[in-house]
Design a protein around this motif. Structure first.
Motif, mmCIF file in Angstrom:
data_model
loop_
_atom_site.group_PDB
_atom_site.id
_atom_site.type_symbol
_atom_site.label_atom_id
_atom_site.label_comp_id
_atom_site.label_asym_id
_atom_site.label_seq_id
_atom_site.Cartn_x
_atom_site.Cartn_y
_atom_site.Cartn_z
ATOM 1 N N LEU A 1 0.830 -1.205 0.000
ATOM 2 C CA LEU A 1 0.000 0.000 0.000
ATOM 3 C C LEU A 1 0.868 1.259 0.000
ATOM 4 O O LEU A 1 0.603 2.209 -0.745
ATOM 5 C CB LEU A 1 -0.935 0.002 1.214
ATOM 6 C CG LEU A 1 -1.828 1.230 1.366
ATOM 7 C CD1 LEU A 1 -2.815 1.314 0.217
ATOM 8 C CD2 LEU A 1 -2.537 1.193 2.693
ATOM 9 N N LEU A 2 1.903 1.259 0.808
ATOM 10 C CA LEU A 2 2.818 2.402 0.831
ATOM 11 C C LEU A 2 3.538 2.568 -0.503
ATOM 12 O O LEU A 2 3.749 3.692 -0.964
ATOM 13 C CB LEU A 2 3.826 2.248 1.969
ATOM 14 C CG LEU A 2 3.258 2.425 3.384
ATOM 15 C CD1 LEU A 2 4.299 2.052 4.426
ATOM 16 C CD2 LEU A 2 2.776 3.842 3.601
ATOM 17 N N SER A 3 3.888 1.450 -1.134
ATOM 18 C CA SER A 3 4.532 1.517 -2.448
ATOM 19 C C SER A 3 3.582 2.101 -3.490
ATOM 20 O O SER A 3 3.991 2.908 -4.336
ATOM 21 C CB SER A 3 4.985 0.129 -2.895
ATOM 22 O OG SER A 3 6.028 -0.328 -2.094
ATOM 23 N N ALA A 4 2.321 1.700 -3.440
ATOM 24 C CA ALA A 4 1.333 2.225 -4.384
ATOM 25 C C ALA A 4 1.116 3.719 -4.168
ATOM 26 O O ALA A 4 1.038 4.489 -5.136
ATOM 27 C CB ALA A 4 0.022 1.463 -4.252
ATOM 28 N N LEU B 1 1.936 6.838 -6.813
ATOM 29 C CA LEU B 1 0.991 7.884 -7.210
ATOM 30 C C LEU B 1 1.559 9.281 -6.956
ATOM 31 O O LEU B 1 1.382 10.196 -7.762
ATOM 32 C CB LEU B 1 -0.330 7.707 -6.478
ATOM 33 C CG LEU B 1 -1.173 6.509 -6.912
ATOM 34 C CD1 LEU B 1 -2.377 6.357 -5.996
ATOM 35 C CD2 LEU B 1 -1.598 6.648 -8.355
ATOM 36 N N VAL B 2 2.229 9.440 -5.832
ATOM 37 C CA VAL B 2 2.858 10.729 -5.511
ATOM 38 C C VAL B 2 3.966 11.026 -6.521
ATOM 39 O O VAL B 2 4.098 12.162 -7.001
ATOM 40 C CB VAL B 2 3.404 10.715 -4.068
ATOM 41 C CG1 VAL B 2 4.321 11.886 -3.808
ATOM 42 C CG2 VAL B 2 2.258 10.703 -3.078
ATOM 43 N N VAL C 1 8.874 10.796 2.797
ATOM 44 C CA VAL C 1 8.252 10.231 4.002
ATOM 45 C C VAL C 1 7.683 8.845 3.712
ATOM 46 O O VAL C 1 7.843 7.919 4.518
ATOM 47 C CB VAL C 1 7.164 11.180 4.552
ATOM 48 C CG1 VAL C 1 6.301 10.512 5.590
ATOM 49 C CG2 VAL C 1 7.810 12.433 5.114
ATOM 50 N N LEU C 2 7.037 8.667 2.577
ATOM 51 C CA LEU C 2 6.493 7.351 2.229
ATOM 52 C C LEU C 2 7.601 6.332 2.016
ATOM 53 O O LEU C 2 7.441 5.157 2.375
ATOM 54 C CB LEU C 2 5.608 7.455 0.976
ATOM 55 C CG LEU C 2 4.261 8.134 1.172
ATOM 56 C CD1 LEU C 2 3.580 8.367 -0.171
ATOM 57 C CD2 LEU C 2 3.373 7.328 2.101
ATOM 58 N N ALA C 3 8.724 6.752 1.471
ATOM 59 C CA ALA C 3 9.860 5.838 1.316
ATOM 60 C C ALA C 3 10.392 5.409 2.684
ATOM 61 O O ALA C 3 10.689 4.224 2.904
ATOM 62 C CB ALA C 3 10.965 6.496 0.504
ATOM 63 N N TYR C 4 10.493 6.356 3.599
ATOM 64 C CA TYR C 4 10.963 6.043 4.948
ATOM 65 C C TYR C 4 9.994 5.093 5.660
ATOM 66 O O TYR C 4 10.417 4.117 6.287
ATOM 67 C CB TYR C 4 11.140 7.332 5.758
ATOM 68 C CG TYR C 4 11.508 7.082 7.184
ATOM 69 C CD1 TYR C 4 12.805 6.708 7.527
ATOM 70 C CD2 TYR C 4 10.567 7.182 8.198
ATOM 71 C CE1 TYR C 4 13.152 6.451 8.847
ATOM 72 C CE2 TYR C 4 10.892 6.944 9.509
ATOM 73 C CZ TYR C 4 12.191 6.572 9.833
ATOM 74 O OH TYR C 4 12.517 6.313 11.142
ATOM 75 N N LEU C 5 8.702 5.369 5.548
ATOM 76 C CA LEU C 5 7.714 4.500 6.185
ATOM 77 C C LEU C 5 7.739 3.095 5.593
ATOM 78 O O LEU C 5 7.623 2.105 6.318
ATOM 79 C CB LEU C 5 6.310 5.106 6.045
ATOM 80 C CG LEU C 5 6.022 6.360 6.862
ATOM 81 C CD1 LEU C 5 4.652 6.911 6.501
ATOM 82 C CD2 LEU C 5 6.122 6.063 8.346
#
Length: 93
Positions: free
Chosen positions: A5-8, A12-13, A81-85
């Protein structure tokens, strides 16, 4: 599951950021005729939700012509931030 989900979301970002970057390049290259350029209009259509959301978050003091630049940098930091998470979730698994 959460990592996917974080990768998706990150994808998108990233896509929205590339659309803003393409729109910015066409803004410079097309000049005054950018309103009739079909690719510029396509990028404008695709980036409109991000720009509207950024405009809603920013105070009215910020000029409208600066909103796309702010939107790009907000997307950049959201991408980081999404990469870190995502890495944190994968490291915990």
């Amino acid at each position: 599951m959460l990592a996917a989900l974080l990768s998706a979301l990150r994808m998108l970002v990233e896509l929205a950021g590339f659309f803003l970057l393409g729109q910015g390049c066409l803004y410079v290259l097309a000049g005054a005729g950018r309103a009739s350029n079909p690719f510029y209009r396509l990028f404008s259509l695709l980036t409109q939700p991000v720009i509207r959301l950024t405009r809603a978050l920013l105070p009215r003091l910020i000029l409208d012509r600066h909103v796309p630049v702010v939107a790009f940098f907000l997307l950049f930091w959201l991408w980081i931030v999404l990469a870190y998470l995502r890495q944190s979730v994968l490291a915990a698994a």
